[in-house]
Design an enzyme around this catalytic site. Sequence first.
Site, mmCIF file in Angstrom:
data_model
loop_
_atom_site.group_PDB
_atom_site.id
_atom_site.type_symbol
_atom_site.label_atom_id
_atom_site.label_comp_id
_atom_site.label_asym_id
_atom_site.label_seq_id
_atom_site.Cartn_x
_atom_site.Cartn_y
_atom_site.Cartn_z
ATOM 1 N N PRO A 187 3.526 1.149 4.053
ATOM 2 C CG PRO A 187 5.091 2.876 4.122
ATOM 3 C CD PRO A 187 4.736 1.641 3.364
ATOM 4 C CB ALA A 188 0.552 5.141 6.381
ATOM 5 N NE ARG A 189 -3.273 -1.691 7.596
ATOM 6 C CZ ARG A 189 -2.319 -2.080 8.432
ATOM 7 N NH1 ARG A 189 -1.054 -1.700 8.215
ATOM 8 N NH2 ARG A 189 -2.587 -2.820 9.479
ATOM 9 C CB ILE A 190 0.026 4.307 1.290
ATOM 10 C CG1 ILE A 190 -0.576 5.344 2.225
ATOM 11 C CG2 ILE A 190 0.019 4.825 -0.154
ATOM 12 C CD1 ILE A 190 -2.037 5.681 1.923
ATOM 13 C CE LYS A 250 4.908 -7.538 10.162
ATOM 14 N NZ LYS A 250 5.260 -6.606 9.070
#
Length: 211
Positions: A188-191, A8
């Site tokens: 977002p983007a695992r940041i 997700k």
Amino acid sequence: MDLSDFRKEYSDRGLHREDLDVSPMVQFKTWFQQAVELGLHEPNAMSLATADALGRPLLRTVLLKYFDDGGFVFFTNYESRKARHIAENPQVSLLFPWITLERQVIVQGRAEKVSTAESLKYFTSRPRESQLGAWVSSQSSVISSRKLLMQKLGEIKDKFSHGEIPLPSFWGGFRVVPESIEFWQGGPARIHDRFLYVKAGDGWDVSRLSP
């Protein structure tokens, strides 16, 4: 089952250093109130990690009953497995997994028993059925059937059918005195945004951690 594609994307809610309070307990209170206002189910549910004298870890969910500048307090049977672990190794960790908010709070610290007076104050505030339940369960011990528990409950009800129910000598609270507290906000983007408070004298040092 392969879950590699089960993912997700987190929102861009963000967490910024200038928005953090200098006290992690005040910051925790802010996040906790937001979790309550959003209607999260059991926002006070927390995972408690302990380890025995040999370093073997165990994890379970308990309920936070209150918190203050001194730490996070929960109650249990002092003869339970978690209590035995704490007696052998008081270093513990707590995790508040507020997934709906894409947040986690991770606490590391030392668990210590609260005073008998503090345990009694909380015990007397519990519903009568919960007070009886504290007397019934020899927590973590092996039992042969639920029927025995219900039989013991009946005996305890009869024993304390009149008057107040006393505080069991084997039941009470632990306070986790934090040494570090991490606030984790998904991004977002695992940041992700991660800030770690570490106890430093009478105050706290705050660092941003790489996601």
